[in-house]
Design an enzyme around this catalytic site. Structure first.
Site, PDB file in Angstrom:
ATOM      1  N   ARG A  13      -0.642  -7.201  -0.373  1.00  0.00           N
ATOM      2  CA  ARG A  13       0.704  -7.754  -0.171  1.00  0.00           C
ATOM      3  C   ARG A  13       0.758  -9.283  -0.171  1.00  0.00           C
ATOM      4  O   ARG A  13       1.655  -9.861  -0.767  1.00  0.00           O
ATOM      5  CB  ARG A  13       1.333  -7.177   1.104  1.00  0.00           C
ATOM      6  CG  ARG A  13       1.604  -5.661   0.978  1.00  0.00           C
ATOM      7  CD  ARG A  13       2.368  -5.120   2.168  1.00  0.00           C
ATOM      8  NE  ARG A  13       3.716  -5.595   2.222  1.00  0.00           N
ATOM      9  CZ  ARG A  13       4.145  -6.550   3.010  1.00  0.00           C
ATOM     10  NH1 ARG A  13       3.331  -7.105   3.893  1.00  0.00           N
ATOM     11  NH2 ARG A  13       5.395  -6.957   2.962  1.00  0.00           N
TER      12      ARG A  13
ATOM     13  N   CYS B 108     -13.124 -11.522  -6.428  1.00  0.00           N
ATOM     14  CA  CYS B 108     -13.208 -12.658  -7.351  1.00  0.00           C
ATOM     15  C   CYS B 108     -11.829 -13.027  -7.865  1.00  0.00           C
ATOM     16  O   CYS B 108     -11.524 -12.854  -9.049  1.00  0.00           O
ATOM     17  CB  CYS B 108     -14.113 -12.310  -8.524  1.00  0.00           C
ATOM     18  SG  CYS B 108     -15.785 -12.172  -8.005  1.00  0.00           S
ATOM     19  N   GLU B 109     -10.979 -13.446  -6.983  1.00  0.00           N
ATOM     20  CA  GLU B 109      -9.617 -13.875  -7.295  1.00  0.00           C
ATOM     21  C   GLU B 109      -9.273 -14.977  -6.315  1.00  0.00           C
ATOM     22  O   GLU B 109      -9.382 -14.769  -5.099  1.00  0.00           O
ATOM     23  CB  GLU B 109      -8.614 -12.733  -7.047  1.00  0.00           C
ATOM     24  CG  GLU B 109      -8.551 -11.652  -8.076  1.00  0.00           C
ATOM     25  CD  GLU B 109      -7.894 -12.091  -9.367  1.00  0.00           C
ATOM     26  OE1 GLU B 109      -6.881 -12.795  -9.322  1.00  0.00           O
ATOM     27  OE2 GLU B 109      -8.430 -11.737 -10.435  1.00  0.00           O
TER      28      GLU B 109
ATOM     29  N   PRO C 160      13.445   5.827   5.614  1.00  0.00           N
ATOM     30  CA  PRO C 160      12.594   4.680   5.932  1.00  0.00           C
ATOM     31  C   PRO C 160      11.111   4.965   5.700  1.00  0.00           C
ATOM     32  O   PRO C 160      10.643   6.089   5.909  1.00  0.00           O
ATOM     33  CB  PRO C 160      12.853   4.450   7.424  1.00  0.00           C
ATOM     34  CG  PRO C 160      13.371   5.735   7.937  1.00  0.00           C
ATOM     35  CD  PRO C 160      13.942   6.517   6.797  1.00  0.00           C
TER      36      PRO C 160
HETATM   37  C1  PLP Z   1      13.834   5.372  -3.072  1.00  0.00           C
HETATM   38  C2  PLP Z   1      13.206   4.709  -1.909  1.00  0.00           C
HETATM   39  N1  PLP Z   1      13.468   5.183  -0.676  1.00  0.00           N
HETATM   40  C3  PLP Z   1      12.898   4.640   0.408  1.00  0.00           C
HETATM   41  C4  PLP Z   1      12.026   3.570   0.309  1.00  0.00           C
HETATM   42  C5  PLP Z   1      11.422   3.018   1.573  1.00  0.00           C
HETATM   43  O1  PLP Z   1      11.692   1.693   1.804  1.00  0.00           O
HETATM   44  P1  PLP Z   1      11.205   1.021   3.146  1.00  0.00           P
HETATM   45  O2  PLP Z   1       9.750   1.262   3.254  1.00  0.00           O
HETATM   46  O3  PLP Z   1      11.544  -0.416   2.989  1.00  0.00           O
HETATM   47  O4  PLP Z   1      11.969   1.650   4.258  1.00  0.00           O
HETATM   48  C6  PLP Z   1      11.742   3.028  -0.942  1.00  0.00           C
HETATM   49  C7  PLP Z   1      10.840   1.893  -1.071  1.00  0.00           C
HETATM   50  O5  PLP Z   1      10.573   1.328  -2.089  1.00  0.00           O
HETATM   51  C8  PLP Z   1      12.339   3.627  -2.093  1.00  0.00           C
HETATM   52  O6  PLP Z   1      12.097   3.174  -3.314  1.00  0.00           O
END
Ligand code: PLP
Length: 427
Positions: free
Chosen positions: A326, A357-358, A288
């Site tokens: 984001r 400037c967007e 994560p």
């Molecule tokens: C290979 C891999 N592992 C883990 C993650 C982490 O994902 P998240 O931040 O949603 O837990 C990502 C995010 O793009 C990823 O590409």
């Protein structure tokens, strides 16, 4: 608006571990990224405690792409986690923090030759191979004495319900090798037979900001079935890495899983499934990023000017899409408040916009806030992941400082200076 961790409202103002936002803005300036360190460590512990097993090793790998600097890497190392990286820059930063290289997982769909050479030289623990050409290149770069731990990134073709830009395991995704292609099997055979590789196992990451348990359970079944298939062909999968993707709260529209409950169910599902199909693996990992860091970081901005354009009432802040892209990139939504007058009545409908400037440089469209007054501070929670790490110097804006608030507050990443903007310019 939801506040997380060690924030409190005292006399109508938000405090972080006993320090008011006004004081923080005076001491450190704005825009300011604020790490609630205790909350981050609590979240790490929540994962450790609930993704735990008596029958196999569980590994927690922090996805460093979500937010990385030396301080964050040190926390991750001290908490005994593993870490992933997807570029030489991330590997370099992680190593500079004093991290044990054997605890790094190196990902990426297009690792450059120099990046692989760097990873070999620095003895990065595990390289997660994305495709055939990468495997052949790595083979060429390794010497006959090297034995490199490798895994393979698989694409199980699971369509998790999330934003198109953050799904990663649809059948035409650029990441990994499809479990339905014969070529994938051939590549795994090659990895497991080649003396320079120690084939550890399989990896997948099905997307980000996922709220449905079913997608995660489907992924377990799909990877374990694949591992069983490999076992029947005489190839032992010792580790299964299920990736990250656990959804988090940004606004009331988000319904994150209760991780204390879900992580227990998740590991139990894995244990029961491998028992049911007769698969033995040594370890299972999750990776994560967002769910570890997001709710422990806040952005503090100064509200500068107001401007009415027809029906729209803009409130301009001193930050921009340079520190949080984001909303412009994915249409991401956030909550916010006027942190120095938290409980004042919210009688105006504003659109909070940045200074780039967007036209797309809008942080929040249509939010009710107290009528603007000079000195107002806008606080945006849940900005730990994919904000600062995606930041830029567009329009030559300076990247904000980042502080950690624990017992006291201290700078962990300096605010960029004007000189930083031209440090690489030669003429
Ligand atoms: C290979 C891999 N592992 C883990 C993650 C982490 O994902 P998240 O931040 O949603 O837990 C990502 C995010 O793009 C990823 O590409």
């Amino acid at each position: 608006m939801k506040l997380f961790g060690n924030t409190k409202v005292v006399n109508n103002e938000i405090y972080f571990n006993g320090i008011s936002v006004t004081e923080l803005s005076k001491r450190f300036g704005t825009p300011l990224y604020i790490l609630d360190e205790k909350n981050f460590i609590n979240q790490i512990n929540l994962f450790k405690e609930n993704f735990a097993s008596d029958v196999l090793e569980t590994k927690l790998i922090y996805a460093s792409k979500s937010l990385l600097n030396l301080y964050i890497a040190k926390i991750i190392y001290n908490e005994n986690l593993y870490i992933d990286a997807v570029s030489v820059g991330e590997v370099f930063t992680i190593l500079k923090s004093g991290f044990d290289p054997s605890r790094i997982y190196f990902h990426g769909n297009n690792k450059l030759k120099e990046e692989l050479e760097y990873a070999i030289k620095e003895k990065v623990g595990t390289i997660v191979i994305d495709n055939k050409s990468e495997a052949y290149l790595l083979d060429k770069l390794l010497s006959d004495d090297d034995i490199q731990d490798v895994m393979i990134r698989l694409n199980p073709g699971i369509e998790a319900h999330t934003h198109e830009f953050i799904t990663t395991a649809k059948s035409d995704s650029k990441f990994g090798m499809s479990i339905y292609e014969k070529e994938t099997l051939n590549l795994i055979k090659y990895l497991s037979e080649n003396k320079k590789f120690n084939f550890k196992g399989i990896h997948s990451h099905i997307g980000s900001q996922i709220f449905e348990k079913s997608s995660f359970f489907k992924e377990i079944e799909s990877l374990c079935d694949y591992a069983l298939n490999l076992k029947n062909l005489g190839i032992q999968v010792r580790e299964i890495n299920l990736g990250g993707g656990f959804g988090v709260y940004y606004t009331q529209n988000d319904r994150p899983l209760d991780l204390k409950v879900f992580l227990k169910e998740y590991i139990k599902y894995f244990e029961e499934y491998i028992l049911k199909i007769g698969l033995d693996v040594e370890s299972v990992a999750i990776e994560p990023g967002r769910a570890l860091i997001n709710q422990s970081v806040y952005a503090l901005y100064k509200a500068c000017l107001e401007k009415k354009c027809g029906e729209r009432n803009y409130l301009f802040i001193d930050g921009s899409m340079c520190d949080n892209i984001r909303p412009a990139l994915y249409g991401a939504k956030y909550e916010a408040c006027v942190a120095n007058r938290f409980n004042d009545s919210k009688e105006e409908l504003y659109t909070i916009a940045g200074k780039c400037c967007e036209s797309g440089d809008v942080l929040i469209k249509d939010i009710e806030l107290p009528k603007h007054q000079e000195g107002d501070l806008v606080l945006v929670p849940s900005v730990g992941a994919y904000t600062y790490s995606m930041s830029s110097n567009y329009n030559k804006n300076l990247r904000p400082a980042m502080i950690s608030v624990n017992e006291d507050a201290k700078v962990i990443v300096n605010r960029e200076t004007l000189e930083d903007l031209i440090k690489n310019d030669l003429f």
